[in-house]
Design a protein around this motif. Structure first.
Motif, PDB file in Angstrom:
ATOM      1  N   THR A  94       0.841  -1.185  -0.463  1.00 39.06           N
ATOM      2  CA  THR A  94       0.068  -0.161   0.153  1.00 39.06           C
ATOM      3  C   THR A  94       0.833   1.081  -0.721  1.00 39.06           C
ATOM      4  N   PRO A  95       1.667   1.186   0.785  1.00 41.65           N
ATOM      5  CA  PRO A  95       2.207   2.911   1.228  1.00 41.65           C
ATOM      6  C   PRO A  95       3.597   3.399  -0.130  1.00 41.65           C
ATOM      7  N   GLN A  96       3.902   2.238  -0.855  1.00 40.58           N
ATOM      8  CA  GLN A  96       4.631   2.361  -1.804  1.00 40.58           C
ATOM      9  C   GLN A  96       4.561   2.658  -2.878  1.00 40.58           C
ATOM     10  N   THR A  97       2.896   2.901  -3.483  1.00 42.12           N
ATOM     11  CA  THR A  97       2.271   3.308  -4.809  1.00 42.12           C
ATOM     12  C   THR A  97       0.645   3.197  -4.456  1.00 42.12           C
ATOM     13  N   GLY A  98       0.037   4.252  -4.677  1.00 43.23           N
ATOM     14  CA  GLY A  98      -1.260   4.682  -4.853  1.00 43.23           C
ATOM     15  C   GLY A  98      -1.911   4.692  -6.371  1.00 43.23           C
ATOM     16  N   VAL A  99      -2.883   5.838  -6.570  1.00 42.23           N
ATOM     17  CA  VAL A  99      -3.029   5.745  -7.320  1.00 42.23           C
ATOM     18  C   VAL A  99      -3.230   7.127  -8.143  1.00 42.23           C
ATOM     19  N   ASP A 100      -2.711   8.264  -7.094  1.00 40.39           N
ATOM     20  CA  ASP A 100      -1.852   9.476  -7.048  1.00 40.39           C
ATOM     21  C   ASP A 100      -0.081   9.843  -7.433  1.00 40.39           C
ATOM     22  N   SER A 101       0.401   8.408  -6.607  1.00 38.91           N
ATOM     23  CA  SER A 101       1.398   8.489  -6.637  1.00 38.91           C
ATOM     24  C   SER A 101       2.009   7.899  -8.113  1.00 38.91           C
ATOM     25  N   ILE A 102       1.255   6.807  -8.982  1.00 35.51           N
ATOM     26  CA  ILE A 102       1.452   6.390 -10.223  1.00 35.51           C
ATOM     27  C   ILE A 102       1.478   7.249 -11.061  1.00 35.51           C
ATOM     28  N   LEU A 103      -0.010   8.057 -11.049  1.00 33.87           N
ATOM     29  CA  LEU A 103       0.422   9.423 -12.296  1.00 33.87           C
ATOM     30  C   LEU A 103       1.460  10.479 -12.191  1.00 33.87           C
ATOM     31  N   VAL A 104       1.726  10.478 -10.757  1.00 34.48           N
ATOM     32  CA  VAL A 104       3.417  11.907 -10.131  1.00 34.48           C
ATOM     33  C   VAL A 104       4.441  10.586 -10.952  1.00 34.48           C
ATOM     34  N   THR A 105       4.770   9.345 -10.581  1.00 32.82           N
ATOM     35  CA  THR A 105       5.062   8.549 -11.216  1.00 32.82           C
ATOM     36  C   THR A 105       5.604   9.189 -12.853  1.00 32.82           C
ATOM     37  N   TYR A 106       4.428   8.800 -13.130  1.00 33.42           N
ATOM     38  CA  TYR A 106       4.300   9.288 -14.554  1.00 33.42           C
ATOM     39  C   TYR A 106       4.835  10.696 -15.298  1.00 33.42           C
ATOM     40  N   SER A 107       4.234  11.917 -14.796  1.00 35.28           N
ATOM     41  CA  SER A 107       4.418  13.250 -14.810  1.00 35.28           C
ATOM     42  C   SER A 107       6.423  13.352 -14.907  1.00 35.28           C
ATOM     43  N   LEU A 108       6.967  12.659 -14.235  1.00 32.84           N
ATOM     44  CA  LEU A 108       7.769  13.264 -13.524  1.00 32.84           C
ATOM     45  C   LEU A 108       9.481  11.887 -13.974  1.00 32.84           C
ATOM     46  N   LEU A 109       8.963  10.926 -13.597  1.00 31.41           N
ATOM     47  CA  LEU A 109      10.064   9.810 -14.424  1.00 31.41           C
ATOM     48  C   LEU A 109       9.143   8.538 -15.246  1.00 31.41           C
ATOM     49  N   GLY A 110       8.216   9.081 -16.097  1.00 34.13           N
ATOM     50  CA  GLY A 110       7.796   8.462 -17.416  1.00 34.13           C
ATOM     51  C   GLY A 110       6.912   7.542 -17.320  1.00 34.13           C
ATOM     52  N   LEU A 111       6.683   6.735 -18.342  1.00 32.68           N
ATOM     53  CA  LEU A 111       6.079   5.716 -18.465  1.00 32.68           C
ATOM     54  C   LEU A 111       6.621   4.224 -17.345  1.00 32.68           C
ATOM     55  N   PRO A 112       7.578   3.829 -17.657  1.00 30.42           N
ATOM     56  CA  PRO A 112       8.444   2.376 -17.557  1.00 30.42           C
ATOM     57  C   PRO A 112       8.281   3.050 -15.824  1.00 30.42           C
ATOM     58  N   PHE A 113       9.335   3.397 -15.244  1.00 26.35           N
ATOM     59  CA  PHE A 113       8.669   3.884 -13.652  1.00 26.35           C
ATOM     60  C   PHE A 113       7.159   3.819 -13.398  1.00 26.35           C
ATOM     61  N   ALA A 114       6.892   4.159 -14.041  1.00 23.64           N
ATOM     62  CA  ALA A 114       5.229   4.906 -13.856  1.00 23.64           C
ATOM     63  C   ALA A 114       4.506   2.671 -13.147  1.00 23.64           C
ATOM     64  N   LEU A 115       4.706   2.241 -14.211  1.00 28.80           N
ATOM     65  CA  LEU A 115       4.053   1.016 -14.402  1.00 28.80           C
ATOM     66  C   LEU A 115       4.979  -0.138 -13.678  1.00 28.80           C
ATOM     67  N   LEU A 116       6.392  -0.157 -13.550  1.00 31.09           N
ATOM     68  CA  LEU A 116       6.763  -0.880 -12.849  1.00 31.09           C
ATOM     69  C   LEU A 116       6.869  -0.458 -10.943  1.00 31.09           C
ATOM     70  N   ARG A 117       6.350   0.639 -10.444  1.00 32.82           N
ATOM     71  CA  ARG A 117       5.972   0.699  -9.481  1.00 32.82           C
ATOM     72  C   ARG A 117       5.487  -0.090  -8.613  1.00 32.82           C
ATOM     73  N   PRO A 118       3.790  -0.180  -9.562  1.00 32.73           N
ATOM     74  CA  PRO A 118       2.930  -0.982  -9.063  1.00 32.73           C
ATOM     75  C   PRO A 118       3.465  -2.681  -9.492  1.00 32.73           C
TER      76      PRO A 118
END
Length: 354
Positions: A94-118
């Motif tokens: 739960t604390p590693q990610t969330g719907v809000d952090s996934i979107l922010v990850t995409y905005s700053l780190l790009g799609l690969p990181f946004a997919l890898l985190r969850p």
């Protein structure tokens, strides 16, 4: 004076990049609150098997809970009949990610990181939950009394205030009240700290710091790990810090270690887990996160193309990586102003109803 002006510029640039995705993430958090009530979540965590562990991880990934907010929620599940394996899986994922952090990850780190985190949150949560069930040979009931931590007192005050004034509200009201008042209040302080820390690192640490002074990706991972475990930073606030560290030469794998260990562990979480669940479960929790962070960090650095994690565009203008579609400036600035006003409103609400 140059440091101060550069700090302000970097802070505003990072905020502008994050704010539209944060606002969208908060909205989705409100949708989750309305669509998935507490009784739905409680239903699927009660069996001492891999299915319950997997359910706990799947339920936890989209939930916008930080490592402090997840403690009372997870313990509530356990008191309601969830197994220790389900609890550990939920506390890791739960604390590693969330719907809000996934979107922010995409905005700053790009799609690969946004997919890898969850995905990584799911795998490490499942592994930790299975391990906890294997090691759990007890059947005693949980004893939870006077559990408190530095980061839960604010949530308790907010809960008392909300309960005191609770009335029958429409689902639309509940959605926006939770998304832009209650949830935002829970993470606003840590979000501000994360943004300030990212701006400070951007100004003070020289470019290519990690490649020049550390020079080894594995050593960089362990340095980041040692500083991340006791540190408290929520999943969303960790993203700008990770982005700036990568600009200074930190490897993508080491950045992942920070994104995993920073949000999922802190001194308060470790202390409460040890007190409530015992040292065996606490060590299972830590070992799962640490081993998962190092393993996936090594895999990313050695088996995935580095160009997937190129954030050169962020270095030029604190924008998303090259080739990423740019949001219009009016939307970025408008979202930043809206977010700032909502945070101010949250502090006003706390002062009115402490």
């Amino acid at each position: 004076m140059n440091y101060i002006s550069q700090f302000i510029i970097d802070f505003i640039d990072i905020l502008n990049e994050m704010s539209p995705y944060l606002m969208l993430g908060f909205f989705f958090a409100g949708v989750l609150k309305v669509v998935f009530p507490q009784r739905f979540i409680d239903k699927y965590l009660g069996q001492k098997n891999s299915k319950s562990v997997l359910n706990a991880s799947l339920i936890g990934i989209p939930l916008p809970l930080c490592s402090c907010g997840v403690i009372p929620t997870g313990i509530s599940f356990y008191k309601s009949g969830a197994t220790k394996g389900s609890l550990v899986s939920f506390l890791i994922s739960t604390p590693q990610t969330g719907v809000d952090s996934i979107l922010v990850t995409y905005s700053l780190l790009g799609l690969p990181f946004a997919l890898l985190r969850p995905l990584i949150a799911l795998v490490t949560g499942f592994f930790g939950g299975i391990l906890a069930n294997k090691l759990d040979d007890s059947s005693e009931s949980i004893q939870v009394e006077n559990i408190d931590s530095d980061c839960s007192s604010e949530n308790k005050d907010t809960f008392r205030c909300d309960t005191k004034n609770m009335k029958k509200r429409s689902k639309l009201y509940t959605l926006f009240q939770y998304a832009f008042v209650e949830f935002l209040q829970d993470i606003s302080k840590w979000l501000i700290i994360g943004l300030l820390l990212a701006a400070v690192i951007s100004v003070l640490i020289p470019n290519d710091f990690f490649t020049s002074f550390i020079g080894n990706d594995i050593i960089g991972m362990f340095v980041i790990l040692l500083t991340s475990i006791p540190l408290y930073i929520c999943a969303t606030a960790s993203v700008p810090v990770a982005a700036v560290l990568m600009m200074k030469g930190l490897s993508p794998g080491a950045a992942l270690v920070f994104l995993m260990a920073g949000p999922a562990t802190n001194a308060a979480t470790i202390t409460v887990l040890s007190k409530v669940m015992g040292k065996k479960i606490m060590w299972t929790y830590l070992v799962s996160i640490i081993s998962g962070a190092i393993l996936f960090g090594i895999l990313i650095d050695n088996f995935l193309p580095r160009e997937w994690f190129d954030i050169g565009g962020l270095h030029k203008h604190m924008s998303a990586h090259e080739g990423h579609w740019e949001l219009p400036d009016w939307l970025k600035c408008g979202s930043s102003i809206s977010l700032a006003l909502l945070i101010i409103n949250g502090y006003i609400q706390k002062s009115i109803c402490p």
